[in-house]
Design a protein around this motif. Sequence first.
Motif, short mmCIF file in Angstrom:
data_model
loop_
_atom_site.label_atom_id
_atom_site.label_comp_id
_atom_site.label_asym_id
_atom_site.label_seq_id
_atom_site.Cartn_x
_atom_site.Cartn_y
_atom_site.Cartn_z
N VAL A 144 125.37 123.77 -36.05
CA VAL A 144 124.08 123.14 -36.30
C VAL A 144 123.01 123.95 -35.58
CG1 VAL A 144 122.67 121.07 -35.99
CG2 VAL A 144 125.10 120.86 -36.56
N THR A 145 122.20 124.69 -36.36
CA THR A 145 121.14 125.51 -35.77
C THR A 145 119.75 125.02 -36.15
OG1 THR A 145 121.27 127.03 -37.65
CG2 THR A 145 122.62 127.56 -35.72
N ASP A 146 119.69 124.03 -37.02
CA ASP A 146 118.42 123.48 -37.48
C ASP A 146 118.06 122.28 -36.61
OD1 ASP A 146 116.24 122.44 -38.73
OD2 ASP A 146 117.18 122.22 -40.71
N PRO A 147 116.96 122.34 -35.85
CA PRO A 147 116.57 121.21 -35.01
C PRO A 147 116.38 119.91 -35.80
CG PRO A 147 115.34 123.16 -34.37
CD PRO A 147 116.07 123.51 -35.63
N VAL A 148 115.94 120.02 -37.05
CA VAL A 148 115.73 118.82 -37.87
C VAL A 148 117.06 118.10 -38.08
CG1 VAL A 148 115.01 117.96 -40.12
CG2 VAL A 148 113.70 119.79 -39.00
N GLU A 149 118.11 118.86 -38.37
CA GLU A 149 119.43 118.27 -38.56
C GLU A 149 119.94 117.66 -37.25
OE1 GLU A 149 124.02 119.53 -39.85
OE2 GLU A 149 122.41 121.02 -39.90
N ALA A 150 119.68 118.35 -36.13
CA ALA A 150 120.12 117.87 -34.82
C ALA A 150 119.43 116.56 -34.46
CB ALA A 150 119.86 118.92 -33.75
N VAL A 151 118.16 116.44 -34.80
CA VAL A 151 117.42 115.21 -34.52
C VAL A 151 117.96 114.07 -35.40
CG1 VAL A 151 115.17 114.08 -34.75
CG2 VAL A 151 115.33 116.34 -33.69
N ALA A 152 118.28 114.39 -36.66
CA ALA A 152 118.76 113.37 -37.59
C ALA A 152 120.11 112.81 -37.15
CB ALA A 152 118.85 113.95 -39.00
N GLU A 155 124.91 113.65 -32.90
CA GLU A 155 126.36 113.74 -32.67
C GLU A 155 126.94 115.01 -33.29
OE1 GLU A 155 125.00 109.67 -32.13
OE2 GLU A 155 124.80 111.06 -33.83
N ARG A 156 126.42 115.40 -34.45
CA ARG A 156 126.90 116.65 -35.07
C ARG A 156 126.46 117.85 -34.23
NH1 ARG A 156 125.50 114.59 -40.50
NH2 ARG A 156 123.90 116.18 -40.74
N ALA A 157 125.26 117.76 -33.64
CA ALA A 157 124.77 118.84 -32.79
C ALA A 157 125.62 118.97 -31.53
CB ALA A 157 123.31 118.60 -32.42
N GLY A 167 129.10 131.45 -28.87
CA GLY A 167 129.24 132.45 -29.91
C GLY A 167 127.95 133.18 -30.19
N PRO A 168 127.91 133.93 -31.30
CA PRO A 168 126.71 134.72 -31.64
C PRO A 168 125.48 133.86 -31.93
CG PRO A 168 128.33 134.75 -33.43
CD PRO A 168 129.01 134.15 -32.25
N ASP A 169 125.71 132.60 -32.33
CA ASP A 169 124.58 131.71 -32.62
C ASP A 169 124.30 130.76 -31.47
OD1 ASP A 169 124.33 132.77 -35.22
OD2 ASP A 169 125.89 131.42 -35.98
N ALA A 170 124.78 131.11 -30.27
CA ALA A 170 124.73 130.17 -29.15
C ALA A 170 123.33 129.66 -28.87
CB ALA A 170 125.32 130.82 -27.90
N ASP A 171 122.34 130.56 -28.78
CA ASP A 171 120.99 130.12 -28.44
C ASP A 171 120.42 129.16 -29.48
OD1 ASP A 171 121.06 131.55 -26.11
OD2 ASP A 171 119.26 132.74 -26.52
N ALA A 172 120.64 129.48 -30.75
CA ALA A 172 120.13 128.61 -31.82
C ALA A 172 120.84 127.26 -31.79
CB ALA A 172 120.32 129.28 -33.18
N VAL A 173 122.15 127.28 -31.52
CA VAL A 173 122.93 126.04 -31.47
C VAL A 173 122.49 125.17 -30.29
CG1 VAL A 173 125.24 125.17 -30.91
CG2 VAL A 173 124.96 126.89 -32.70
N LEU A 174 122.33 125.79 -29.12
CA LEU A 174 121.94 125.04 -27.92
C LEU A 174 120.50 124.54 -28.02
CD1 LEU A 174 123.65 127.19 -25.14
CD2 LEU A 174 124.48 125.07 -26.19
N THR A 175 119.63 125.34 -28.63
CA THR A 175 118.24 124.91 -28.82
C THR A 175 118.18 123.71 -29.75
OG1 THR A 175 117.40 127.15 -28.44
CG2 THR A 175 115.95 125.63 -29.60
N ALA A 176 118.97 123.75 -30.81
CA ALA A 176 119.02 122.60 -31.73
C ALA A 176 119.55 121.37 -31.01
CB ALA A 176 119.89 122.94 -32.94
N LEU A 177 120.57 121.56 -30.19
CA LEU A 177 121.11 120.44 -29.42
C LEU A 177 120.02 119.79 -28.58
CD1 LEU A 177 123.51 118.80 -28.12
CD2 LEU A 177 123.56 120.61 -26.38
N GLY A 180 117.79 117.60 -30.51
CA GLY A 180 118.42 116.31 -30.80
C GLY A 180 118.42 115.38 -29.60
N LEU A 181 118.69 115.93 -28.41
CA LEU A 181 118.71 115.11 -27.20
C LEU A 181 117.31 114.59 -26.87
CD1 LEU A 181 121.14 117.08 -24.85
CD2 LEU A 181 121.65 115.23 -26.45
N HIS A 182 116.31 115.41 -27.15
CA HIS A 182 114.92 115.04 -26.85
C HIS A 182 114.52 113.77 -27.58
CE1 HIS A 182 110.74 115.49 -25.77
NE2 HIS A 182 110.38 115.56 -27.03
N GLU A 183 115.10 113.54 -28.76
CA GLU A 183 114.74 112.38 -29.57
C GLU A 183 115.73 111.24 -29.41
OE1 GLU A 183 111.93 112.20 -31.17
OE2 GLU A 183 111.42 114.26 -30.61
#
Length: 285
Positions: A144-152, A155-157, A167-177, A180-183
């Motif tokens: 999950v790299t899309d913040p919109v999906e993480a907010v929705a 749990e998936r984030a 992994g290679p997408d770590a920053d995007a994955v953690l930023t999306a997480l 999601g936590l912010h909301e």
Amino acid sequence: MPTHQHESLVELFRSQPMLAAWYLMHVFGEKVPDYERAHAEPCDFTDVGPKEFRGDSAFALYDGNGRALIGICVEIQRGYDDSRHWKWPVYLATLRSRLQCPTYLLVIAPKLGVAAWCRRPIDLGHPGLVLRPLVLGPDRIPAVTDPVEAVAVPERAVLSAIAHGEGPDADAVLTALLAGLHETGDEQAKMYYDMVAEALSVTARHRLEELMALTYEYQSDFARRYVAEGVVAGEARLLLAVLDSRGISISQDAKDRITSCKDPDQLEMWGRRASTVDSVDQLFD
């Protein structure tokens, strides 16, 4: 004995009853019928004898008339345990009998090797009757790299961050997480953050803390508190390392006092003393 992370992952699915069905559809390609609501089910699978079987969690999807359409047993597996291959068929058959509908076994295995072990077919003896668990390992969890999906669906984030936080997408994955936590409510956000932090390596955990501190969008009360706690924890670790490097004996009581201290000024003062004291008692004087 179930671990803290095991119980946290169980709670992750209980807090979002549709989560298991989403993975059945989008990862394993199973056709899930149209439903009216998703509901957590009792996860005790006691048979007619005195022996009790208790699974991690169970869910069902219902139509508008209250009829169960499918049932899902969700099991968290973090290590190798041959007894699971005897118990899982019991869980599945009991839930099927109870709901009187098709049922699935979904196993969540955060470790790659354990996930491969969980996928082994379970031969039940009767001709053609073989149970092949659907296993959601790190190789099958979508990133999950899309913040919109993480907010929705945070749990998936969370599962995405556990699987791909290094992994290679770590920053995007953690930023999306973090989005999601912010909301999410503070208590739930704290539980989810701890769950991810516990699963990550020290390097990845530090990167998560950096992203929380550096990304201004996430400077909520929750984020600020966790950044501060991360700084305090780092000071405590450094202090213990200095004492250890000087060969100073550290009792468990002293270690607990240092690691439980939440005052950065106090830790800084102890840190200055640590380079000159001859004992831990002198540190606290």
